[in-house]
Design a protein around this motif. Structure first.
Motif, PDB file in Angstrom:
ATOM      1  N   ALA A  27       0.778  -1.361  -0.103  1.00  0.00           N
ATOM      2  CA  ALA A  27       0.100  -0.077   0.024  1.00  0.00           C
ATOM      3  C   ALA A  27       0.838   1.295   0.054  1.00  0.00           C
ATOM      4  O   ALA A  27       0.134   2.438  -0.057  1.00  0.00           O
ATOM      5  N   GLY A  28       2.103   0.832   0.191  1.00  0.00           N
ATOM      6  CA  GLY A  28       2.907   2.293   0.169  1.00  0.00           C
ATOM      7  C   GLY A  28       3.340   2.991   1.567  1.00  0.00           C
ATOM      8  O   GLY A  28       3.915   3.842   1.589  1.00  0.00           O
ATOM      9  N   LEU A  29       3.017   2.017   2.536  1.00  0.00           N
ATOM     10  CA  LEU A  29       3.354   2.660   3.701  1.00  0.00           C
ATOM     11  C   LEU A  29       4.383   1.950   4.193  1.00  0.00           C
ATOM     12  O   LEU A  29       4.915   1.015   3.821  1.00  0.00           O
ATOM     13  N   GLN A  30       5.027   2.613   5.551  1.00  0.00           N
ATOM     14  CA  GLN A  30       6.347   2.150   6.140  1.00  0.00           C
ATOM     15  C   GLN A  30       5.985   2.168   7.663  1.00  0.00           C
ATOM     16  O   GLN A  30       5.418   3.120   8.016  1.00  0.00           O
ATOM     17  N   ALA A  31       6.553   1.415   8.430  1.00  0.00           N
ATOM     18  CA  ALA A  31       6.406   1.155   9.679  1.00  0.00           C
ATOM     19  C   ALA A  31       6.671   2.685  10.325  1.00  0.00           C
ATOM     20  O   ALA A  31       7.738   3.301  10.126  1.00  0.00           O
ATOM     21  N   ALA A  37      -4.557  12.223   7.576  1.00  0.00           N
ATOM     22  CA  ALA A  37      -5.717  12.249   6.851  1.00  0.00           C
ATOM     23  C   ALA A  37      -5.976  11.177   5.893  1.00  0.00           C
ATOM     24  O   ALA A  37      -5.283  10.517   5.361  1.00  0.00           O
ATOM     25  N   VAL A  38      -7.252  10.774   5.797  1.00  0.00           N
ATOM     26  CA  VAL A  38      -7.757   9.963   4.926  1.00  0.00           C
ATOM     27  C   VAL A  38      -8.688  10.511   3.978  1.00  0.00           C
ATOM     28  O   VAL A  38     -10.056  11.358   4.560  1.00  0.00           O
ATOM     29  N   GLN A  57     -10.199   2.705  -4.286  1.00  0.00           N
ATOM     30  CA  GLN A  57      -9.033   3.559  -3.956  1.00  0.00           C
ATOM     31  C   GLN A  57      -9.332   4.814  -2.918  1.00  0.00           C
ATOM     32  O   GLN A  57     -10.415   5.014  -2.576  1.00  0.00           O
ATOM     33  N   VAL A  58      -8.121   4.723  -2.013  1.00  0.00           N
ATOM     34  CA  VAL A  58      -8.291   5.605  -0.989  1.00  0.00           C
ATOM     35  C   VAL A  58      -6.978   6.303  -0.786  1.00  0.00           C
ATOM     36  O   VAL A  58      -5.906   5.932  -1.372  1.00  0.00           O
ATOM     37  N   GLY A  66       9.133  13.763   9.145  1.00  0.00           N
ATOM     38  CA  GLY A  66       8.975  14.993   9.222  1.00  0.00           C
ATOM     39  C   GLY A  66       8.351  15.778   7.954  1.00  0.00           C
ATOM     40  O   GLY A  66       8.207  16.787   8.141  1.00  0.00           O
ATOM     41  N   ARG A  67       8.122  14.851   6.889  1.00  0.00           N
ATOM     42  CA  ARG A  67       7.613  15.405   5.622  1.00  0.00           C
ATOM     43  C   ARG A  67       6.231  14.756   5.526  1.00  0.00           C
ATOM     44  O   ARG A  67       6.004  13.543   5.868  1.00  0.00           O
ATOM     45  N   ARG A  68       5.359  15.333   4.824  1.00  0.00           N
ATOM     46  CA  ARG A  68       3.818  14.900   4.344  1.00  0.00           C
ATOM     47  C   ARG A  68       4.263  14.201   3.103  1.00  0.00           C
ATOM     48  O   ARG A  68       4.792  14.695   2.370  1.00  0.00           O
ATOM     49  N   VAL A  69       3.465  13.017   3.116  1.00  0.00           N
ATOM     50  CA  VAL A  69       3.657  12.060   1.930  1.00  0.00           C
ATOM     51  C   VAL A  69       2.106  11.666   1.316  1.00  0.00           C
ATOM     52  O   VAL A  69       1.540  11.219   2.373  1.00  0.00           O
ATOM     53  N   SER A  70       1.825  11.588   0.338  1.00  0.00           N
ATOM     54  CA  SER A  70       0.705  11.291  -0.231  1.00  0.00           C
ATOM     55  C   SER A  70       0.883   9.734  -0.671  1.00  0.00           C
ATOM     56  O   SER A  70       1.595   9.257  -1.340  1.00  0.00           O
ATOM     57  N   VAL A  71      -0.105   8.969  -0.203  1.00  0.00           N
ATOM     58  CA  VAL A  71      -0.227   7.493  -0.717  1.00  0.00           C
ATOM     59  C   VAL A  71      -1.628   7.203  -1.161  1.00  0.00           C
ATOM     60  O   VAL A  71      -2.461   7.632  -0.341  1.00  0.00           O
ATOM     61  N   SER A  72      -1.520   6.481  -2.165  1.00  0.00           N
ATOM     62  CA  SER A  72      -3.010   6.095  -2.805  1.00  0.00           C
ATOM     63  C   SER A  72      -2.758   4.713  -2.846  1.00  0.00           C
ATOM     64  O   SER A  72      -2.073   4.199  -3.289  1.00  0.00           O
TER      65      SER A  72
END
Length: 77
Positions: A27-31, A37-38, A57-58, A66-72
């Motif tokens: 899903a592109g996530l990391q521990a 935000a959702v 899709q979400v 420390g940075r914002r990342v968008s994950v689809s």
């Protein structure tokens, strides 16, 4: 998930993979990512993931290093 608090207010959820973590990684996530935000709606409580659609899709906004990342991510029923 562990709520990230600012006083008495939830400002995000710290994410931790379950099992082997393959779905989490796919899903592109990391521990350690902090879900903030959702689908553009800020995370203000620990029920944010319960409000996800069953499939489709979400869009997730996470803080990573420390940075914002968008994950689809695509949710499967």
């Amino acid at each position: 998930m562990t709520p990230r608090m600012d006083g008495a207010r939830v400002t995000g959820l710290t994410l931790t993979p379950k099992g082997d973590g393959s779905a989490f990684t796919a899903a592109g996530l990391q521990a350690g990512d902090i879900l903030v935000a959702v689908n553009g709606t800020p995370v203000i409580d620990d029920n944010a993931l319960a409000r996800l659609p069953a499939s489709g899709q979400v869009s997730l906004n996470v803080e990573r290093g420390g940075r914002r990342v968008s994950v689809s991510a695509k949710l499967n029923p």
